[in-house]
Scaffold this motif. Structure first.
Motif, PDB file in Angstrom:
ATOM      1  N   TRP A  25      39.820  45.746  48.717  1.00  0.00           N
ATOM      2  CA  TRP A  25      40.527  44.910  47.757  1.00  0.00           C
ATOM      3  C   TRP A  25      41.352  43.909  48.559  1.00  0.00           C
ATOM      4  O   TRP A  25      41.569  44.081  49.742  1.00  0.00           O
ATOM      5  CB  TRP A  25      41.400  45.731  46.800  1.00  0.00           C
ATOM      6  CG  TRP A  25      42.428  46.607  47.459  1.00  0.00           C
ATOM      7  CD1 TRP A  25      42.280  47.899  47.853  1.00  0.00           C
ATOM      8  CD2 TRP A  25      43.773  46.243  47.800  1.00  0.00           C
ATOM      9  NE1 TRP A  25      43.437  48.366  48.420  1.00  0.00           N
ATOM     10  CE2 TRP A  25      44.381  47.376  48.389  1.00  0.00           C
ATOM     11  CE3 TRP A  25      44.532  45.080  47.659  1.00  0.00           C
ATOM     12  CZ2 TRP A  25      45.697  47.373  48.853  1.00  0.00           C
ATOM     13  CZ3 TRP A  25      45.854  45.070  48.114  1.00  0.00           C
ATOM     14  CH2 TRP A  25      46.417  46.223  48.702  1.00  0.00           C
ATOM     15  N   SER A  26      41.795  42.873  47.865  1.00  0.00           N
ATOM     16  CA  SER A  26      42.462  41.797  48.583  1.00  0.00           C
ATOM     17  C   SER A  26      43.450  41.102  47.653  1.00  0.00           C
ATOM     18  O   SER A  26      43.613  41.508  46.483  1.00  0.00           O
ATOM     19  CB  SER A  26      41.422  40.797  49.099  1.00  0.00           C
ATOM     20  OG  SER A  26      42.035  39.709  49.764  1.00  0.00           O
ATOM     21  N   TYR A  27      44.121  40.111  48.169  1.00  0.00           N
ATOM     22  CA  TYR A  27      44.968  39.249  47.354  1.00  0.00           C
ATOM     23  C   TYR A  27      44.310  37.897  47.102  1.00  0.00           C
ATOM     24  O   TYR A  27      44.907  37.031  46.467  1.00  0.00           O
ATOM     25  CB  TYR A  27      46.327  39.050  48.031  1.00  0.00           C
ATOM     26  CG  TYR A  27      47.175  40.304  48.042  1.00  0.00           C
ATOM     27  CD1 TYR A  27      47.905  40.692  46.921  1.00  0.00           C
ATOM     28  CD2 TYR A  27      47.224  41.120  49.168  1.00  0.00           C
ATOM     29  CE1 TYR A  27      48.673  41.840  46.918  1.00  0.00           C
ATOM     30  CE2 TYR A  27      47.994  42.278  49.183  1.00  0.00           C
ATOM     31  CZ  TYR A  27      48.710  42.636  48.056  1.00  0.00           C
ATOM     32  OH  TYR A  27      49.470  43.794  48.056  1.00  0.00           O
ATOM     33  N   GLU A  28      43.077  37.736  47.588  1.00  0.00           N
ATOM     34  CA  GLU A  28      42.388  36.460  47.462  1.00  0.00           C
ATOM     35  C   GLU A  28      40.944  36.689  47.036  1.00  0.00           C
ATOM     36  O   GLU A  28      40.371  37.769  47.246  1.00  0.00           O
ATOM     37  CB  GLU A  28      42.380  35.715  48.804  1.00  0.00           C
ATOM     38  CG  GLU A  28      43.740  35.302  49.324  1.00  0.00           C
ATOM     39  CD  GLU A  28      43.626  34.522  50.626  1.00  0.00           C
ATOM     40  OE1 GLU A  28      44.196  33.425  50.685  1.00  0.00           O
ATOM     41  OE2 GLU A  28      42.972  35.005  51.557  1.00  0.00           O
ATOM     42  N   GLY A  29      40.347  35.668  46.458  1.00  0.00           N
ATOM     43  CA  GLY A  29      38.910  35.641  46.203  1.00  0.00           C
ATOM     44  C   GLY A  29      38.402  36.669  45.207  1.00  0.00           C
ATOM     45  O   GLY A  29      39.093  37.034  44.255  1.00  0.00           O
ATOM     46  N   SER A  37      40.301  46.149  39.322  1.00  0.00           N
ATOM     47  CA  SER A  37      39.653  47.212  38.536  1.00  0.00           C
ATOM     48  C   SER A  37      38.143  47.234  38.752  1.00  0.00           C
ATOM     49  O   SER A  37      37.488  48.244  38.465  1.00  0.00           O
ATOM     50  CB  SER A  37      39.954  47.043  37.044  1.00  0.00           C
ATOM     51  OG  SER A  37      39.392  45.839  36.551  1.00  0.00           O
ATOM     52  N   GLU A  38      37.587  46.135  39.259  1.00  0.00           N
ATOM     53  CA  GLU A  38      36.150  46.049  39.494  1.00  0.00           C
ATOM     54  C   GLU A  38      35.747  46.564  40.875  1.00  0.00           C
ATOM     55  O   GLU A  38      34.560  46.683  41.167  1.00  0.00           O
ATOM     56  CB  GLU A  38      35.693  44.585  39.349  1.00  0.00           C
ATOM     57  CG  GLU A  38      36.037  43.960  38.005  1.00  0.00           C
ATOM     58  CD  GLU A  38      35.930  42.440  38.022  1.00  0.00           C
ATOM     59  OE1 GLU A  38      35.296  41.902  38.969  1.00  0.00           O
ATOM     60  OE2 GLU A  38      36.505  41.789  37.127  1.00  0.00           O
ATOM     61  N   THR A  39      36.755  46.870  41.730  1.00  0.00           N
ATOM     62  CA  THR A  39      36.448  47.272  43.103  1.00  0.00           C
ATOM     63  C   THR A  39      36.156  48.761  43.245  1.00  0.00           C
ATOM     64  O   THR A  39      35.776  49.207  44.320  1.00  0.00           O
ATOM     65  CB  THR A  39      37.603  46.896  44.046  1.00  0.00           C
ATOM     66  OG1 THR A  39      38.802  47.555  43.616  1.00  0.00           O
ATOM     67  CG2 THR A  39      37.822  45.389  44.059  1.00  0.00           C
ATOM     68  N   GLY A  40      36.320  49.535  42.185  1.00  0.00           N
ATOM     69  CA  GLY A  40      35.998  50.965  42.236  1.00  0.00           C
ATOM     70  C   GLY A  40      36.495  51.666  40.995  1.00  0.00           C
ATOM     71  O   GLY A  40      37.486  51.243  40.381  1.00  0.00           O
ATOM     72  N   LYS A  47      43.701  47.494  35.432  1.00  0.00           N
ATOM     73  CA  LYS A  47      43.432  46.660  34.269  1.00  0.00           C
ATOM     74  C   LYS A  47      43.876  47.320  32.977  1.00  0.00           C
ATOM     75  O   LYS A  47      44.471  46.681  32.111  1.00  0.00           O
ATOM     76  CB  LYS A  47      41.936  46.334  34.188  1.00  0.00           C
ATOM     77  CG  LYS A  47      41.573  45.428  33.015  1.00  0.00           C
ATOM     78  CD  LYS A  47      40.091  45.084  33.027  1.00  0.00           C
ATOM     79  CE  LYS A  47      39.724  44.145  31.880  1.00  0.00           C
ATOM     80  NZ  LYS A  47      38.264  43.795  31.910  1.00  0.00           N
ATOM     81  N   SER A  48      43.621  48.626  32.840  1.00  0.00           N
ATOM     82  CA  SER A  48      43.864  49.298  31.564  1.00  0.00           C
ATOM     83  C   SER A  48      45.259  49.886  31.442  1.00  0.00           C
ATOM     84  O   SER A  48      45.692  50.227  30.330  1.00  0.00           O
ATOM     85  CB  SER A  48      42.836  50.415  31.360  1.00  0.00           C
ATOM     86  OG  SER A  48      42.984  51.426  32.355  1.00  0.00           O
ATOM     87  N   GLY A  49      45.980  50.020  32.543  1.00  0.00           N
ATOM     88  CA  GLY A  49      47.298  50.649  32.498  1.00  0.00           C
ATOM     89  C   GLY A  49      48.287  49.860  31.652  1.00  0.00           C
ATOM     90  O   GLY A  49      48.262  48.632  31.622  1.00  0.00           O
ATOM     91  N   MET A  50      49.166  50.594  30.976  1.00  0.00           N
ATOM     92  CA  MET A  50      50.171  49.975  30.111  1.00  0.00           C
ATOM     93  C   MET A  50      51.570  50.016  30.713  1.00  0.00           C
ATOM     94  O   MET A  50      52.525  49.563  30.083  1.00  0.00           O
ATOM     95  CB  MET A  50      50.168  50.682  28.746  1.00  0.00           C
ATOM     96  CG  MET A  50      48.851  50.616  28.003  1.00  0.00           C
ATOM     97  SD  MET A  50      48.445  48.926  27.463  1.00  0.00           S
ATOM     98  CE  MET A  50      49.556  48.758  26.074  1.00  0.00           C
ATOM     99  N   ASN A  51      51.695  50.583  31.903  1.00  0.00           N
ATOM    100  CA  ASN A  51      52.995  50.681  32.571  1.00  0.00           C
ATOM    101  C   ASN A  51      52.852  50.220  34.015  1.00  0.00           C
ATOM    102  O   ASN A  51      53.185  50.940  34.947  1.00  0.00           O
ATOM    103  CB  ASN A  51      53.520  52.114  32.515  1.00  0.00           C
ATOM    104  CG  ASN A  51      53.834  52.571  31.109  1.00  0.00           C
ATOM    105  OD1 ASN A  51      54.863  52.217  30.542  1.00  0.00           O
ATOM    106  ND2 ASN A  51      52.931  53.349  30.521  1.00  0.00           N
TER     107      ASN A  51
END
Length: 246
Positions: A25-29, A37-40, A47-51
């Motif tokens: 995962w990264s902070y870019e690109g 959330s798409e990296t594993g 993505k789904s967390g509410m907190n």
């Protein structure tokens, strides 16, 4: 490397994989925060967390907060450049503790983000330090300290002089660090329930954001950002009805 520094290095590598040594995962690109959330499958809460954290601290609720009690000793640390931040790991037998509402939390590591991740009334600070603690039940408490540019920070300089320049490099400091000198003198703070700010974005993290910033010089800030090569802050997340107390 002496036994204490060796233990600290092993601790950083083996005990803190989720929020210290995460990869892919990264902070870019294509692997930037909006895609974490798409990296594993283990990162779905990003993505789904509410907190989720960080947050913008704006409207708050006044409460009778028990003052924090910090007991930080001069401690040896192992510095690690994990590709996402510069992290200082403390040995498992270190006596650096924080008392939160009567419960002890042991300091495991501290690391840095520039610019700040949390914002206060919409303001980003130049840098933010996170001191990550864990109690006997495995619960995490993070103390966040904001940095403004101004005078050089002598205690920070002890870390920066030995900052690993490349990802996955580590360095055991022989000079001990006084964590107290990286904190504001007055420990008034904001509190909210949140998450780790890096994958897997685990929730149930107790956040304690200091109201008063400390200083670092423009040169110290530039040294950190030059090693990171890019901003390493996750954007602020929705509160979803959470309350920030002070």
């Amino acid at each position: 490397m002496n036994n204490t520094l060796r233990a600290a290095a092993i601790f950083v590598i083996t005990v803190l994989p989720d929020y210290a040594m995460a990869s892919h995962w990264s902070y870019e690109g294509a692997e930037s925060p909006e895609h974490w959330s798409e990296t594993g499958p283990e990162n779905q809460l990003c993505k789904s967390g509410m907190n989720q954290s960080p947050v913008n601290i704006d409207a708050t609720v006044k409460a009778h907060i028990t003052p924090l009690k910090a007991s930080y000793m001069d401690s040896p640390v192992t510095l690690l450049n994990n590709g996402h931040t510069i992290q200082a790991g403390f040995a498992p037998d270190a006596k650096d503790t924080l008392i939160v509402d009567g419960a002890p939390y042991q300091l495991e590591q501290l690391h840095f983000h520039a610019p700040s991740e949390n914002t206060i009334h919409g303001k980003h600070y130049a840098m933010e330090m996170h001191l990550v603690h864990k109690n006997a039940q495995g619960e995490i408490a993070v103390v966040a300290v904001m940095f403004e540019t101004g005078e050089a920070n002598s205690e920070l300089d002890k870390l920066w002089r030995n900052m690993p320049a490349k990802a996955d490099e580590s360095f055991g400091l022989r000079q001990k660090i006084d964590v107290n000198k990286l904190l504001p003198k007055e420990l008034s703070h904001y509190r909210f329930s949140g998450s780790l700010t890096t994958p897997p974005c685990s929730e149930g993290v107790r956040w304690l954001v200091m109201k008063h910033p400390v200083m670092l010089s423009e040169q110290q800030l530039h040294q950190f950002t030059a090693v990171m090569h890019h901003d390493n802050n996750r954007p602020v997340q929705p509160l979803h009805g959470r309350v920030v107390v002070e």
